[in-house]
Design a protein around this motif. Structure first.
Motif, PDB file in Angstrom:
ATOM      1  N   ALA A  45      38.524  43.234  32.276  1.00  6.28           N
ATOM      2  CA  ALA A  45      38.851  42.181  33.143  1.00  6.28           C
ATOM      3  C   ALA A  45      40.307  41.932  33.126  1.00  6.28           C
ATOM      4  CB  ALA A  45      38.294  40.912  32.399  1.00  6.28           C
ATOM      5  N   LEU A  49      42.961  41.997  36.564  1.00  4.42           N
ATOM      6  CA  LEU A  49      43.545  40.648  36.955  1.00  4.42           C
ATOM      7  C   LEU A  49      45.207  41.160  36.732  1.00  4.42           C
ATOM      8  CD1 LEU A  49      41.822  38.144  34.277  1.00  4.42           C
ATOM      9  CD2 LEU A  49      41.950  38.260  37.042  1.00  4.42           C
ATOM     10  N   VAL A  76      37.033  36.711  41.929  1.00  5.61           N
ATOM     11  CA  VAL A  76      38.061  36.049  40.634  1.00  5.61           C
ATOM     12  C   VAL A  76      39.130  36.959  40.319  1.00  5.61           C
ATOM     13  CG1 VAL A  76      37.689  35.576  38.048  1.00  5.61           C
ATOM     14  CG2 VAL A  76      35.760  35.068  39.585  1.00  5.61           C
ATOM     15  N   THR A  77      38.911  38.358  40.561  1.00  6.34           N
ATOM     16  CA  THR A  77      40.128  39.186  40.090  1.00  6.34           C
ATOM     17  C   THR A  77      41.048  39.267  41.430  1.00  6.34           C
ATOM     18  OG1 THR A  77      38.543  40.972  40.527  1.00  6.34           O
ATOM     19  CG2 THR A  77      38.704  40.153  38.319  1.00  6.34           C
ATOM     20  N   SER A 194      36.842  37.198  32.914  1.00 10.04           N
ATOM     21  CA  SER A 194      37.876  36.980  33.952  1.00 10.04           C
ATOM     22  C   SER A 194      38.266  35.736  34.064  1.00 10.04           C
ATOM     23  CB  SER A 194      37.623  37.742  35.288  1.00 10.04           C
ATOM     24  OG  SER A 194      37.153  39.155  34.984  1.00 10.04           O
ATOM     25  N   LEU A 195      37.390  34.649  34.208  1.00 10.21           N
ATOM     26  CA  LEU A 195      37.612  33.212  34.427  1.00 10.21           C
ATOM     27  C   LEU A 195      38.115  32.692  33.234  1.00 10.21           C
ATOM     28  CD1 LEU A 195      34.362  32.276  36.241  1.00 10.21           C
ATOM     29  CD2 LEU A 195      36.717  32.251  37.065  1.00 10.21           C
ATOM     30  N   LYS A 198      41.862  34.422  32.681  1.00  5.64           N
ATOM     31  CA  LYS A 198      42.840  34.595  33.935  1.00  5.64           C
ATOM     32  C   LYS A 198      44.160  34.177  33.706  1.00  5.64           C
ATOM     33  CE  LYS A 198      41.954  33.546  38.745  1.00  5.64           C
ATOM     34  NZ  LYS A 198      41.537  34.338  39.678  1.00  5.64           N
ATOM     35  N   SER A 199      44.380  33.122  33.143  1.00  2.00           N
ATOM     36  CA  SER A 199      45.701  32.299  32.806  1.00  2.00           C
ATOM     37  C   SER A 199      46.197  32.624  31.374  1.00  2.00           C
ATOM     38  CB  SER A 199      45.673  30.681  32.807  1.00  2.00           C
ATOM     39  OG  SER A 199      44.816  30.318  33.643  1.00  2.00           O
TER      40      SER A 199
END
Ligand code: PTJ
Length: 227
Positions: A45, A49, A76-77, A194-195, A198-199
């Protein structure tokens, strides 16, 4: 799902046999996502990203088993979706594309004459790729892949992520990140992870700390201890 996908023209007859090969290993890992696989899922993931031009390669089995999660993962990615078949027919490519669109995909690459670029040194039909997709990608996610193409993509300088229930396969060994798990569990887990990350500021560290040889050794140990 595979039999239904075969009936709908998504899956190659050989895909049914390939699934049986995978299932045998799934029994050996206890039909669950192991801690080791969870680590590989997180690294995969993070790599997707971080990538500038990631592409997810979709074959007949993936289209039959997890069309929704694969479309979600692309969203998402920020990855592109490309149909790439080993047993290539344009009819099956079109059927897979139509199904992915039904699940919400905006753009599906690699269908028919769109696959006009060639992966060097590869003999199978999988050598034909989209110049806007796999050909120029920095990272290619190839769940359920054949060894030849995974090796060829690595030779082209790409980062390769795979999912393969067989930790001894050539693909599993060639990829930088191998998730030893069933695609039906691993792809939804990749979306969730991934969610979650993500940040995160430590995406690069997650990728750098991952060691695929160690990951495959641990996966084999799990199988050995199960029997
Ligand atoms: O749709 P096409 O024409 O692109 O063909 C797709 C198949 C899968 C038929 C083709 O790529 C093929 O023959 O693949 P292989 O060489 O059998 O490799 C597939 C790998 O995936 C094997 O190592 C299997 O153990 C593994 N596998 C099978 N089912 C699963 C799996 N890994 C994860 N999840 C599964 N459900």
């Amino acid at each position: 799902m595979l039999v239904d996908g075969f009936g709908r023209g998504l899956v190659a007859a050989e895909g049914l046999i390939a699934h049986g090969r995978g299932e045998a290993f799934d029994y050996l890992i206890g039909e669950r996502t192991t801690k080791t696989a969870q680590g590989a899922i997180k690294a995969a993931a993070a790599m997707l990203l971080l990538s500038k031009k990631p592409v997810i390669s979709v074959n007949g089995n993936i289209a039959a088993l997890c069309p929704g999660p694969v479309v979600e993962l692309a969203k998402v990615t920020g990855a592109a979706l490309e149909v790439n078949l080993f047993y290539r027919t344009e009819e099956r490519e079109r059927a897979i594309k139509a199904d992915l669109v039904k699940y919400g995909a905006n753009n599906v690459l690699g269908v028919g004459s769109q696959a006009s670029a060639t992966i060097p040194e590869l003999q199978s039909e999988r050598r034909r790729v989209d110049p806007k997709g796999i050909y120029r990608a920095d990272t290619v996610f190839v769940p359920m892949e054949d060894g030849d193409r995974a090796e060829a993509l690595v030779k082209m300088g790409k980062s390769v992520i795979t999912i393969d229930l067989n930790p001894l396969s050539r693909t599993a060994k060639a990829a930088q990140i191998t998730i030893v798990d069933n695609v039906v569990r691993a792809i939804p887990a990749m979306v969730k992870t991934s969610l979650e990350i993500k940040s995160s500021r430590s995406l690069k560290k997650i990728v750098d700390d991952f060691d695929n040889k160690k990951n495959l050794r641990e996966s084999l140990k799990i199988i050995k201890e199960a029997v």
